[in-house]
Scaffold this motif. Structure first.
Motif, PDB file in Angstrom:
ATOM      1  N   THR A  28       0.852  -1.180   0.000  1.00  0.00           N
ATOM      2  CA  THR A  28       0.000   0.000   0.000  1.00  0.00           C
ATOM      3  C   THR A  28       0.889   1.232   0.000  1.00  0.00           C
ATOM      4  OG1 THR A  28      -1.754  -1.151   1.190  1.00  0.00           O
ATOM      5  CG2 THR A  28      -1.789   1.262   1.259  1.00  0.00           C
ATOM      6  N   LEU A  29       0.710   2.082  -1.008  1.00  0.00           N
ATOM      7  CA  LEU A  29       1.534   3.281  -1.129  1.00  0.00           C
ATOM      8  C   LEU A  29       0.960   4.465  -0.369  1.00  0.00           C
ATOM      9  CD1 LEU A  29       2.305   2.984  -4.939  1.00  0.00           C
ATOM     10  CD2 LEU A  29       3.781   2.336  -3.036  1.00  0.00           C
ATOM     11  N   GLY A  30      -0.342   4.512  -0.255  1.00  0.00           N
ATOM     12  CA  GLY A  30      -0.971   5.621   0.458  1.00  0.00           C
ATOM     13  C   GLY A  30      -2.473   5.459   0.502  1.00  0.00           C
ATOM     14  N   VAL A  31      -3.083   6.080   1.507  1.00  0.00           N
ATOM     15  CA  VAL A  31      -4.535   6.092   1.661  1.00  0.00           C
ATOM     16  C   VAL A  31      -4.956   7.540   1.900  1.00  0.00           C
ATOM     17  CG1 VAL A  31      -6.507   5.276   3.002  1.00  0.00           C
ATOM     18  CG2 VAL A  31      -4.519   3.780   2.681  1.00  0.00           C
ATOM     19  N   ASN A  54      -8.658  16.874  -6.493  1.00  0.00           N
ATOM     20  CA  ASN A  54      -7.409  16.278  -6.989  1.00  0.00           C
ATOM     21  C   ASN A  54      -6.863  15.258  -6.001  1.00  0.00           C
ATOM     22  OD1 ASN A  54      -6.970  17.830  -9.453  1.00  0.00           O
ATOM     23  ND2 ASN A  54      -6.741  19.557  -8.076  1.00  0.00           N
ATOM     24  N   TYR A  55      -6.166  14.267  -6.546  1.00  0.00           N
ATOM     25  CA  TYR A  55      -5.445  13.264  -5.771  1.00  0.00           C
ATOM     26  C   TYR A  55      -3.995  13.282  -6.253  1.00  0.00           C
ATOM     27  CZ  TYR A  55      -3.566   8.793  -4.325  1.00  0.00           C
ATOM     28  OH  TYR A  55      -2.756   7.828  -3.788  1.00  0.00           O
ATOM     29  N   THR A  56      -3.043  13.205  -5.330  1.00  0.00           N
ATOM     30  CA  THR A  56      -1.631  13.165  -5.715  1.00  0.00           C
ATOM     31  C   THR A  56      -1.183  11.715  -5.818  1.00  0.00           C
ATOM     32  OG1 THR A  56      -1.241  15.271  -4.617  1.00  0.00           O
ATOM     33  CG2 THR A  56       0.701  13.923  -5.125  1.00  0.00           C
ATOM     34  N   GLN A  57      -1.029  11.245  -7.064  1.00  0.00           N
ATOM     35  CA  GLN A  57      -0.624   9.863  -7.307  1.00  0.00           C
ATOM     36  C   GLN A  57       0.858   9.711  -6.990  1.00  0.00           C
ATOM     37  OE1 GLN A  57      -2.238   8.000 -10.850  1.00  0.00           O
ATOM     38  NE2 GLN A  57      -0.384   6.752 -11.055  1.00  0.00           N
ATOM     39  N   ILE A  58       1.191   8.680  -6.227  1.00  0.00           N
ATOM     40  CA  ILE A  58       2.545   8.470  -5.714  1.00  0.00           C
ATOM     41  C   ILE A  58       3.437   7.739  -6.713  1.00  0.00           C
ATOM     42  CG2 ILE A  58       3.874   7.327  -3.873  1.00  0.00           C
ATOM     43  CD1 ILE A  58       1.298   7.755  -2.122  1.00  0.00           C
ATOM     44  N   LYS A  59       2.889   6.731  -7.402  1.00  0.00           N
ATOM     45  CA  LYS A  59       3.691   5.908  -8.319  1.00  0.00           C
ATOM     46  C   LYS A  59       2.983   5.783  -9.659  1.00  0.00           C
ATOM     47  CE  LYS A  59       5.931   1.483  -8.870  1.00  0.00           C
ATOM     48  NZ  LYS A  59       6.051   0.112  -8.441  1.00  0.00           N
ATOM     49  N   ALA A  60       3.732   5.872 -10.733  1.00  0.00           N
ATOM     50  CA  ALA A  60       3.180   5.698 -12.075  1.00  0.00           C
ATOM     51  C   ALA A  60       2.676   4.264 -12.234  1.00  0.00           C
ATOM     52  CB  ALA A  60       4.242   6.003 -13.126  1.00  0.00           C
ATOM     53  N   ARG A  65      -7.628   1.682  -5.509  1.00  0.00           N
ATOM     54  CA  ARG A  65      -8.892   1.160  -4.996  1.00  0.00           C
ATOM     55  C   ARG A  65      -9.725   2.366  -4.589  1.00  0.00           C
ATOM     56  NH1 ARG A  65     -10.990  -3.435  -1.013  1.00  0.00           N
ATOM     57  NH2 ARG A  65     -12.899  -2.341  -0.419  1.00  0.00           N
ATOM     58  N   ILE A  66     -10.942   2.434  -5.124  1.00  0.00           N
ATOM     59  CA  ILE A  66     -11.841   3.550  -4.860  1.00  0.00           C
ATOM     60  C   ILE A  66     -13.010   3.013  -4.029  1.00  0.00           C
ATOM     61  CG2 ILE A  66     -13.178   5.416  -5.888  1.00  0.00           C
ATOM     62  CD1 ILE A  66     -10.167   5.298  -6.765  1.00  0.00           C
ATOM     63  N   ASP A  67     -13.183   3.567  -2.834  1.00  0.00           N
ATOM     64  CA  ASP A  67     -14.300   3.203  -1.966  1.00  0.00           C
ATOM     65  C   ASP A  67     -15.186   4.438  -1.802  1.00  0.00           C
ATOM     66  OD1 ASP A  67     -13.661   0.413  -0.953  1.00  0.00           O
ATOM     67  OD2 ASP A  67     -11.797   1.471  -0.495  1.00  0.00           O
ATOM     68  N   VAL A  68     -16.471   4.286  -2.090  1.00  0.00           N
ATOM     69  CA  VAL A  68     -17.400   5.410  -2.098  1.00  0.00           C
ATOM     70  C   VAL A  68     -18.536   5.148  -1.109  1.00  0.00           C
ATOM     71  CG1 VAL A  68     -19.018   6.731  -3.526  1.00  0.00           C
ATOM     72  CG2 VAL A  68     -16.914   5.827  -4.534  1.00  0.00           C
ATOM     73  N   ARG A 159     -18.161  10.072   1.759  1.00  0.00           N
ATOM     74  CA  ARG A 159     -16.715   9.853   1.672  1.00  0.00           C
ATOM     75  C   ARG A 159     -16.319   9.166   0.372  1.00  0.00           C
ATOM     76  NH1 ARG A 159     -18.082   9.275   6.877  1.00  0.00           N
ATOM     77  NH2 ARG A 159     -16.675  10.050   8.472  1.00  0.00           N
ATOM     78  N   VAL A 160     -15.121   9.509  -0.091  1.00  0.00           N
ATOM     79  CA  VAL A 160     -14.433   8.728  -1.109  1.00  0.00           C
ATOM     80  C   VAL A 160     -13.036   8.479  -0.560  1.00  0.00           C
ATOM     81  CG1 VAL A 160     -13.486   8.688  -3.456  1.00  0.00           C
ATOM     82  CG2 VAL A 160     -15.750   9.678  -3.049  1.00  0.00           C
ATOM     83  N   ILE A 161     -12.637   7.211  -0.523  1.00  0.00           N
ATOM     84  CA  ILE A 161     -11.306   6.832  -0.046  1.00  0.00           C
ATOM     85  C   ILE A 161     -10.541   6.254  -1.224  1.00  0.00           C
ATOM     86  CG2 ILE A 161      -9.976   5.382   1.530  1.00  0.00           C
ATOM     87  CD1 ILE A 161     -12.498   5.404   3.359  1.00  0.00           C
ATOM     88  N   ILE A 162      -9.381   6.823  -1.499  1.00  0.00           N
ATOM     89  CA  ILE A 162      -8.512   6.311  -2.562  1.00  0.00           C
ATOM     90  C   ILE A 162      -7.317   5.646  -1.895  1.00  0.00           C
ATOM     91  CG2 ILE A 162      -7.057   6.876  -4.547  1.00  0.00           C
ATOM     92  CD1 ILE A 162      -8.931   9.219  -5.119  1.00  0.00           C
ATOM     93  N   THR A 163      -7.154   4.356  -2.153  1.00  0.00           N
ATOM     94  CA  THR A 163      -6.003   3.602  -1.649  1.00  0.00           C
ATOM     95  C   THR A 163      -5.136   3.254  -2.847  1.00  0.00           C
ATOM     96  OG1 THR A 163      -7.395   2.650   0.093  1.00  0.00           O
ATOM     97  CG2 THR A 163      -5.281   1.555  -0.353  1.00  0.00           C
ATOM     98  N   GLU A 164      -3.903   3.750  -2.831  1.00  0.00           N
ATOM     99  CA  GLU A 164      -2.997   3.474  -3.952  1.00  0.00           C
ATOM    100  C   GLU A 164      -2.175   2.248  -3.640  1.00  0.00           C
ATOM    101  OE1 GLU A 164       0.300   5.703  -6.784  1.00  0.00           O
ATOM    102  OE2 GLU A 164      -0.831   6.888  -5.326  1.00  0.00           O
ATOM    103  N   LEU A 165      -2.168   1.307  -4.595  1.00  0.00           N
ATOM    104  CA  LEU A 165      -1.523   0.012  -4.397  1.00  0.00           C
ATOM    105  C   LEU A 165      -0.434  -0.227  -5.426  1.00  0.00           C
ATOM    106  CD1 LEU A 165      -4.862  -1.983  -4.016  1.00  0.00           C
ATOM    107  CD2 LEU A 165      -3.350  -1.244  -2.162  1.00  0.00           C
TER     108      LEU A 165
END
Length: 167
Positions: A28-31, A54-60, A65-68, A159-165
């Motif tokens: 997990t890169l970030g939540v 906006n969301y700041t993407q950590i890795k190309a 994962r989008i939770d709404v 809420r919207v939760i973006i988990t970058e994997l």
């Protein structure tokens, strides 16, 4: 010798000796959680935004994962599709709302995994409803109802939760 903090012990490709290698995948890169608790009367239209930021993407090329969780009051206007737009790409089928004839609070929850952008940095995203074929309406009349709408409910927060994997 021991490996570094992120390495794991594995057997080399020739299966002749152990070696330390970088761990791969499943990280997990970030939540990041986005919230809105402002009571809003929705206006009828072909589409309408719940979130637009906006969301700041950590890795190309990571996975997102989008939770709404959207909270509404006084359902309205039949079936409506939901979309997630990320960095210019529209992902349809992010859930559907179907009219139920009651005047109370309703909630909508959805999860999906999408491909992240091919570059890092700030990416615009939108979560919205969409009546296809130019129909109009709203999924419900009030977004984020409060106890002023119904004394039995607490003030609502969507809420919207973006988990970058990295998978």
């Amino acid at each position: 010798a021991k490996g570094t903090a992120t390495q794991v012990l594995a057997i080399n490709s020739g299966a002749t000796a152990p070696e330390w290698v970088d761990a791969s995948g499943g990280k997990t890169l970030g939540v990041t959680q986005f919230t809105n608790s402002t009571r809003t009367s929705l206006s009828s239209g072909d589409t309408g935004n719940f979130f637009s930021t906006n969301y700041t993407q950590i890795k190309a090329n990571s996975k997102l994962r989008i939770d709404v969780s959207i909270i509404g009051f006084q359902p309205n206007q039949g079936s409506i599709g939901f979309e997630f737009v990320y960095d210019g790409t529209t992902y349809t089928g992010f859930g559907i709302y179907t009219y139920t004839d009651h005047a109370y609070q309703t909630s909508y929850h959805y999860s999906a995994i999408i491909d992240g952008a091919s570059s890092t940095g700030s990416k615009a995203w939108v979560y919205r409803w969409n009546h296809y074929n130019n129909a109009s309406g709203v999924p419900f009349n009030i977004w984020n109802p409060t106890n002023a709408d119904d004394a039995r409910i607490q003030n609502s927060t969507s809420r919207v939760i973006i988990t970058e994997l990295d998978i």
